[in-house]
Design a protein around this motif. Structure first.
Motif, PDB file in Angstrom:
ATOM      1  N   VAL A 406       0.847  -1.191   0.000  1.00  0.00           N
ATOM      2  CA  VAL A 406       0.000   0.000   0.000  1.00  0.00           C
ATOM      3  C   VAL A 406       0.883   1.242   0.000  1.00  0.00           C
ATOM      4  N   SER A 407       0.607   2.152  -0.956  1.00  0.00           N
ATOM      5  CA  SER A 407       1.427   3.342  -1.125  1.00  0.00           C
ATOM      6  C   SER A 407       0.566   4.584  -1.041  1.00  0.00           C
ATOM      7  N   GLY A 408       1.210   5.737  -1.243  1.00  0.00           N
ATOM      8  CA  GLY A 408       0.474   6.985  -1.266  1.00  0.00           C
ATOM      9  C   GLY A 408      -0.569   7.023  -2.356  1.00  0.00           C
ATOM     10  N   ASN A 409      -0.310   6.359  -3.484  1.00  0.00           N
ATOM     11  CA  ASN A 409      -1.308   6.308  -4.552  1.00  0.00           C
ATOM     12  C   ASN A 409      -2.592   5.649  -4.082  1.00  0.00           C
ATOM     13  N   ASP A 410      -2.463   4.545  -3.343  1.00  0.00           N
ATOM     14  CA  ASP A 410      -3.654   3.844  -2.846  1.00  0.00           C
ATOM     15  C   ASP A 410      -4.438   4.713  -1.878  1.00  0.00           C
ATOM     16  N   VAL A 411      -3.717   5.409  -0.986  1.00  0.00           N
ATOM     17  CA  VAL A 411      -4.401   6.251  -0.001  1.00  0.00           C
ATOM     18  C   VAL A 411      -5.081   7.429  -0.683  1.00  0.00           C
ATOM     19  N   LEU A 412      -4.445   7.969  -1.741  1.00  0.00           N
ATOM     20  CA  LEU A 412      -5.103   9.028  -2.511  1.00  0.00           C
ATOM     21  C   LEU A 412      -6.421   8.538  -3.104  1.00  0.00           C
ATOM     22  N   ARG A 439      -1.377  11.675 -12.162  1.00  0.00           N
ATOM     23  CA  ARG A 439      -2.756  11.488 -12.656  1.00  0.00           C
ATOM     24  C   ARG A 439      -3.745  11.497 -11.495  1.00  0.00           C
ATOM     25  N   LEU A 440      -3.427  10.758 -10.436  1.00  0.00           N
ATOM     26  CA  LEU A 440      -4.326  10.706  -9.287  1.00  0.00           C
ATOM     27  C   LEU A 440      -4.356  12.048  -8.564  1.00  0.00           C
ATOM     28  N   ALA A 441      -3.195  12.702  -8.474  1.00  0.00           N
ATOM     29  CA  ALA A 441      -3.137  13.991  -7.782  1.00  0.00           C
ATOM     30  C   ALA A 441      -3.992  15.024  -8.498  1.00  0.00           C
ATOM     31  N   ARG A 442      -3.939  15.037  -9.836  1.00  0.00           N
ATOM     32  CA  ARG A 442      -4.732  15.997 -10.597  1.00  0.00           C
ATOM     33  C   ARG A 442      -6.223  15.794 -10.319  1.00  0.00           C
ATOM     34  N   ARG A 443      -6.660  14.538 -10.301  1.00  0.00           N
ATOM     35  CA  ARG A 443      -8.083  14.279 -10.059  1.00  0.00           C
ATOM     36  C   ARG A 443      -8.462  14.625  -8.614  1.00  0.00           C
ATOM     37  N   THR A 444      -7.599  14.269  -7.652  1.00  0.00           N
ATOM     38  CA  THR A 444      -7.899  14.570  -6.256  1.00  0.00           C
ATOM     39  C   THR A 444      -7.913  16.065  -6.008  1.00  0.00           C
ATOM     40  N   ALA A 445      -6.910  16.776  -6.553  1.00  0.00           N
ATOM     41  CA  ALA A 445      -6.805  18.212  -6.314  1.00  0.00           C
ATOM     42  C   ALA A 445      -7.988  18.969  -6.889  1.00  0.00           C
ATOM     43  N   ALA A 446      -8.642  18.413  -7.890  1.00  0.00           N
ATOM     44  CA  ALA A 446      -9.838  19.061  -8.437  1.00  0.00           C
ATOM     45  C   ALA A 446     -11.002  18.992  -7.461  1.00  0.00           C
ATOM     46  N   LEU A 481       6.082  19.527 -12.198  1.00  0.00           N
ATOM     47  CA  LEU A 481       5.027  18.651 -12.708  1.00  0.00           C
ATOM     48  C   LEU A 481       3.959  18.410 -11.649  1.00  0.00           C
ATOM     49  N   LEU A 482       4.370  18.318 -10.383  1.00  0.00           N
ATOM     50  CA  LEU A 482       3.380  18.167  -9.319  1.00  0.00           C
ATOM     51  C   LEU A 482       2.504  19.411  -9.217  1.00  0.00           C
ATOM     52  N   ARG A 483       3.115  20.577  -9.329  1.00  0.00           N
ATOM     53  CA  ARG A 483       2.313  21.808  -9.283  1.00  0.00           C
ATOM     54  C   ARG A 483       1.352  21.868 -10.457  1.00  0.00           C
ATOM     55  N   GLN A 484       1.792  21.406 -11.631  1.00  0.00           N
ATOM     56  CA  GLN A 484       0.894  21.376 -12.784  1.00  0.00           C
ATOM     57  C   GLN A 484      -0.312  20.495 -12.510  1.00  0.00           C
ATOM     58  N   ALA A 485      -0.111  19.431 -11.717  1.00  0.00           N
ATOM     59  CA  ALA A 485      -1.199  18.515 -11.378  1.00  0.00           C
ATOM     60  C   ALA A 485      -2.064  19.033 -10.237  1.00  0.00           C
ATOM     61  N   GLY A 486      -1.811  20.252  -9.761  1.00  0.00           N
ATOM     62  CA  GLY A 486      -2.634  20.827  -8.704  1.00  0.00           C
ATOM     63  C   GLY A 486      -2.129  20.568  -7.305  1.00  0.00           C
ATOM     64  N   VAL A 487      -0.967  19.931  -7.176  1.00  0.00           N
ATOM     65  CA  VAL A 487      -0.409  19.644  -5.856  1.00  0.00           C
ATOM     66  C   VAL A 487       0.140  20.939  -5.249  1.00  0.00           C
ATOM     67  N   ILE A 488      -0.172  21.174  -3.994  1.00  0.00           N
ATOM     68  CA  ILE A 488       0.435  22.280  -3.250  1.00  0.00           C
ATOM     69  C   ILE A 488       1.734  21.738  -2.665  1.00  0.00           C
ATOM     70  N   ARG A 489       2.851  22.056  -3.315  1.00  0.00           N
ATOM     71  CA  ARG A 489       4.130  21.485  -2.898  1.00  0.00           C
ATOM     72  C   ARG A 489       4.837  22.449  -1.964  1.00  0.00           C
ATOM     73  N   TRP A 720      -5.425  27.495  -9.682  1.00  0.00           N
ATOM     74  CA  TRP A 720      -5.326  26.229 -10.416  1.00  0.00           C
ATOM     75  C   TRP A 720      -6.704  25.592 -10.552  1.00  0.00           C
ATOM     76  N   ARG A 721      -7.511  25.626  -9.492  1.00  0.00           N
ATOM     77  CA  ARG A 721      -8.856  25.041  -9.561  1.00  0.00           C
ATOM     78  C   ARG A 721      -9.690  25.749 -10.629  1.00  0.00           C
ATOM     79  N   ARG A 722      -9.568  27.068 -10.704  1.00  0.00           N
ATOM     80  CA  ARG A 722     -10.338  27.805 -11.712  1.00  0.00           C
ATOM     81  C   ARG A 722      -9.846  27.451 -13.117  1.00  0.00           C
ATOM     82  N   ASP A 723      -8.523  27.349 -13.271  1.00  0.00           N
ATOM     83  CA  ASP A 723      -7.975  27.001 -14.584  1.00  0.00           C
ATOM     84  C   ASP A 723      -8.323  25.566 -14.966  1.00  0.00           C
ATOM     85  N   ALA A 724      -8.327  24.668 -13.986  1.00  0.00           N
ATOM     86  CA  ALA A 724      -8.600  23.258 -14.275  1.00  0.00           C
ATOM     87  C   ALA A 724     -10.020  23.042 -14.764  1.00  0.00           C
ATOM     88  N   ALA A 725     -10.913  23.973 -14.432  1.00  0.00           N
ATOM     89  CA  ALA A 725     -12.289  23.840 -14.910  1.00  0.00           C
ATOM     90  C   ALA A 725     -12.357  23.966 -16.427  1.00  0.00           C
TER      91      ALA A 725
END
Length: 981
Positions: A406-412, A439-446, A481-489, A720-725
């Motif tokens: 089980v990794s961070g991807n699973d918990v996401l 991919r998962l981060a982009r969907r979660t961050a939305a 790339l993480l920031r592009q996916a909506g992650v607050i790094r 980012w949320r507004r742009d992702a829409a």
């Protein structure tokens, strides 16, 4: 395993572990001649109805001929796969290649007939859907492009499997049979279906670990102290609502209870089901424990035991064996070397960890690969007073330890649709699958904020125990790339908590405009400067003076929030003479009241040595139920370790490893049972009651810089949320010759596995995608240079292209604006005199391009992160300062626009200090064409355009290079699998 007559070796790479719909796991592998007995046993457990659906007639048993046919495959034209649990078949699928008339065929026939059989006890678990993904991937690998299936109309479950897969289909009905035909190339819909199934399955697998109905702590000590006994006490003290058992093979015969918890010598002796086993025995005893758990039907394991990949090569092999063994029984693992898991939901109240106190319930999900960092996170979220205000608590906490399964991807996946988690905080020391994580981060961050801090950023190696894919990308690129996916790094644990506390209880700011008010002019100015440094747009601070009352703060905050030119408010406060706890409470109530009237704008407080105010802001004193008073003597509270930034009163000290002398050793045992625990209010040692749902809690920070940094991160995330829409689109260009480039690439790769194209080959390939490279002619002699200049037309440039001089105009290896033959010959002589012979310099002559700004465009396919497009200004900006922007390919038009503006030197492109703005539209189009090239042809593993001179009108690509190689595997387009061990 196959006979000599078989045409291919056993395809071991087709073996995979998969997560099923209910969260359990199964092993998918090819069927071989050694599986005859397993096949017969499997078939005997299938109902007559299922057999009828498979063979269209009563078929009670398999003949010897059937067994031979279903176990002998050539792995090309005839392939069979089985899903296994505990080494036994639970489902099978096979395809047979067929020709135009439906008869057996070989390549180049590209159609195959497919058929499934699933054991009745495992129907409804998503086994057939998983097998369809895997058999389709196998078929594509073997050159099959279409599947055909014949199904009885009454077999609605199997028809649904095919219809729901998302492939392009054709359906017909003839002679009482439904015939389905569908292509196997992934489509947008088939990928969406696959990702949705993946999310449901992986979320369910984590849910089984975090919401168990029964828990067994295996390795519970017979005497107080020790890890197992401590965890047992932690589970019980938290008020766990399910059934709890203590397990130790060393328990004496006849022992029924320990500390009021039912005691058993083996998990096999437990009468009912066990959902979760917490394993604390030494590593050498874990395999027998896993066997017992698997045979008893345990659904998941949390392995606290160390001594695995964290201890060297032998431990790494022991860890691989542990994962293989657990998965063979359909179980998932958190750990080994894990700190444990926590779920504060009133329906669960699970503290299966080494944290001796249950965190306060709240809306923040925590994931940490490190137990030590997990301790720090839990402690900081508990802490109140001089440090960050603990304005909210924890929903779930997972410490993955070595992250073997089980990794961070699973918990996401679990947090994505968990209604009890509003904000996700993650501490990651490694990212095992960056492509999937983004991919998962982009969907979660939305849907909800995701804040990440990366450890071991500059170590260059993964922590011991972590198996990760190698990446050639620098940390700065991964962060972009993480920031592009909506992650607050963020960079530190402090920043992680600061951002999480703001996002958990405050709305997202609608913009970057900040009002500042308070009773300290100096603190207001510090906040103003911090806002400017973080790229915010602060208004001049409003000084209320040190004589300001709570009512003054209320009126000022109300006016600021009502102002349409304000998007957020930072309140600064210092103590005043004579102010006590009553004043703190009044000020906190005034701020909460004003903030509640305008719920769409966030409010933050910067306070200095105001322990009372911080406490008041974090508690809804007027409405929250009071914690019950203890009616009997309680153990002395633990003292928290001193921290420089937290000088005020503290809450629980945070987790620590239990030792001999722990309170459970000193206090008399209190009765516990396997029955559900009473409500938390009856546990005096439990966490403080949370504020009522929806209460407007205000985060307070001990420094202006920390508050403003958290606010700036929220502002960027909200944008980012507004742009992702509206993410934009990947444009189509009519002049792109996709088929022609594919033919060119195939011809080049036929000469070798990987190669850098020559200049002419590069120009030809790029031109077919509308990317035209400025012509350059070799000049091995002065006369050749003159001839080249005549062919191109004056003025020209003379360049040395030797690797040590290429793109180094600062070294003098370039001569520009040569207007005639005399200037060209003089420049040629100067270059050879300064830098060596023409053979060493490799000079070329090139026509002059319009003046502009030199930029660089690169694309690379990273084996871990995928295809990445990069942009920056050529020269020192990229080479010295690393000022490059990055986006994942394919890039949309909006992303191309933002990529150009993401570099710090972007003002040079847009008229800085009165210069003419460049043709940004032409530059954006170039980026989009390069993105399309790499996305359409994954064999193009690297492209570099440098320099690209962008003029006020148009641009010129002066040099280009392209590297080809067989495309790396795209596991994100293949069937669902767990990481291999």
């Amino acid at each position: 395993m196959q006979t000599s007559s078989d045409r291919h070796e056993y395809p071991a790479h087709w073996e995979a572990d998969v997560v099923l719909r209910d969260g359990g796991t199964a092993r998918v592998r090819p069927i071989t001649v050694d599986d005859a007995e397993r096949l017969v046993s499997f078939y005997e457990q299938v109902s007559d109805e299922s057999k009828y659906y498979r063979f269209f007639a009563p078929y009670p048993r398999l003949s010897a001929k059937d067994v031979h046919r279903f176990t002998h495959h050539d792995f090309v034209d005839r392939v069979g796969l089985a899903a296994t649990v505990g080494g036994e078949f639970i489902a099978t699928v096979r395809y047979d290649r067929i020709g135009a008339g439906g008869t057996p065929a070989s390549a180049p026939a590209d159609e195959a007939e497919v058929a499934f059989l699933v054991q009745d006890a495992h129907q409804g678990r998503g086994v057939a859907s998983a097998l369809l993904e895997h058999i389709a991937a196998v078929a594509r690998e073997r050159g099959i492009r279409r599947f055909a299936a014949e199904v009885l109309p009454a077999n609605t479950k199997m028809i649904k499997v095919f219809m729901d897969a998302g492939y392009t289909q054709k359906r017909s009905f003839e002679d009482g049979v439904v015939r389905l035909e569908f292509g196997l190339e992934p489509t947008d819909r088939s990928l969406a279906v696959q990702y949705a199934r993946e999310q449901r399955a992986e979320a369910r697998s984590v849910q089984r670990l975090l919401q168990p109905g029964s828990v067994a702590v295996i390795g519970t000590g017979r005497t107080p102290g020790g890890v197992g006994r401590s965890i047992l006490g932690n589970v019980a003290d938290a008020g766990y609502t399910g059934r709890l058992y203590a397990v130790n093979s060393a328990f004496p015969e006849g022992l029924k209870e320990i500390d009021g918890v039912p005691a058993r010598r083996s998990v096999r002796e437990i009468e009912g089901p066990v959902d979760l086993a917490v394993v604390t025995v030494p590593a050498e005893r874990v395999p027998e424990v896993v066997t017992d758990c698997g045979e008893h039907g345990v659904q998941g394991l949390v392995v606290i035991s160390a001594g695995y990949a964290d201890s060297g090569p032998d431990g790494r092999e022991r860890q691989r064996a542990l994962v293989r063994q657990a998965r063979s029984y359909g179980m998932r693992i958190i750990g080994p070397n894990a700190f444990g898991v926590i779920n504060t939901s009133p329906r669960v109240r699970l503290n299966a960890s080494l944290a001796p106190e249950m965190p306060r319930p709240g809306r923040i999900g925590l994931f940490a690969q490190s137990g030590a960092i997990g301790i720090a996170l839990l402690s900081r979220l508990h802490r109140r007073g001089g440090g960050v205000t603990g304005v909210t608590g924890v929903s779930t906490f997972v410490s993955s330890g070595n992250r073997a399964d089980v990794s961070g991807n699973d918990v996401l996946q679990y947090w994505y649709d968990d209604p009890e988690t509003d904000v996700a905080l993650m501490y990651l020391e490694s990212i095992g699958n960056p492509r999937k994580f983004t991919r998962l981060a982009r969907r979660t961050a939305a849907a909800k904020p995701l804040v990440v801090v990366q450890g071991a950023r500059h170590g260059g190696v993964a922590p011991q125990g972590h198996a990760v894919r190698a990446t050639r990308l620098p940390h700065a690129t991964v962060s972009a790339l993480l920031r592009q996916a909506g992650v607050i790094r963020v960079d530190t644990i402090t920043d992680l908590v600061d951002a999480g506390l703001l996002l958990a209880r405050q709305p997202l700011p609608p913009g970057p405009r900040v009002a500042i008010l308070g009773n300290s002019e100096s603190l207001g100015l510090l906040t103003y400067d911090a806002c400017l440094s973080e790229g915010l747009r602060p208004q001049p601070p409003l000084d209320l003076t040190t004589a300001a009352s709570a009512d003054d703060f209320h009126r000022a905050l109300s006016r600021a929030l009502a102002d349409d030119t304000c998007d957020a408010v930072v309140v600064t406060a210092i103590p005043t003479v004579g102010e006590g706890s009553a004043g703190d409470a009044a000020l906190a109530a005034a701020l909460r009241s004003a903030a509640a009237a305008v719920p769409a704008k966030p409010v933050l407080v910067v306070h200095v040595e105001l322990g009372g105010l911080a406490e008041a802001l974090s508690a809804a004193a007027s409405t929250a139920p009071q914690a019950p008073q203890p009616t009997e003597p309680q153990p002395a509270p633990r003292t928290p370790p001193a921290e420089a930034e937290d000088t005020g009163p503290a809450g629980p000290a945070g987790p620590r490893t239990p030792e001999a002398g722990d309170r459970r050793a000193a206090a008399p045992p209190h009765p516990r049972s396997a029955a559900p625990a009473p409500p938390a209010a009856s546990h005096p040692a439990g966490p403080a009651d949370p504020p009522p749902e929806g209460t407007r809690l205000i985060p307070a920070y001990p420094a202006a810089e920390r508050a403003v940094r958290a606010l700036a991160q929220a502002v960027s995330y909200a944008q980012w949320r507004r742009d992702a829409a509206d993410p934009g689109k990947v444009p189509e260009y009519e002049d792109i010759d996709e088929r022609g480039v594919a033919e060119l690439i195939a011809g080049h790769l036929a000469r070798g596995q990987g190669l850098a194209l020559g200049d002419e080959e590069t120009c030809e390939l790029l031109a077919r995608y509308g990317i035209h490279v400025h012509r350059a002619l070799p000049a091995p002699t002065p006369d050749d240079a003159v001839a080249a200049a005549r062919a191109l037309g004056y003025p020209v440039a003379l360049k040395a292209t030797a690797p040590h001089l290429r793109h180094r105009a600062d070294l003098g290896g370039v001569r520009l604006d040569l207007a005639d033959e005399e200037q060209l010959r003089r420049a040629y002589a100067e270059l050879t005199e300064l830098f060596g012979t023409p053979a060493e310099l490799r000079p070329v002559v090139q026509g002059m391009a319009p003046r502009g700004v030199d930029t660089v465009v690169r694309a690379v396919i990273d084996p871990a992160a995928g295809a990445v497009l990069s942009f920056g200004l050529a020269g020192a900006a990229t080479q010295l300062l690393g000022d490059m922007g990055h986006r994942l390919i394919p890039v949309t038009d909006r992303e191309a626009t933002s990529l150009i503006r993401s570099v710090r030197t972007a003002p040079l492109l847009f008229g800085w200090r009165g210069s003419a703005p460049v043709d940004s539209a032409a530059l954006e189009e170039l980026l989009l064409r390069v993105s399309r090239l790499v996305d359409d042809h994954p064999e193009v593993v690297a492209v570099t355009l440098e320099p690209v001179v962008v003029a006020p009108r148009g641009l010129s690509v002066l040099s280009a290079s392209v590297r080809l190689a067989p495309p790396p595997a795209r596991d994100d387009l293949g069937p669902r699998t767990l990481p291999a061990y």
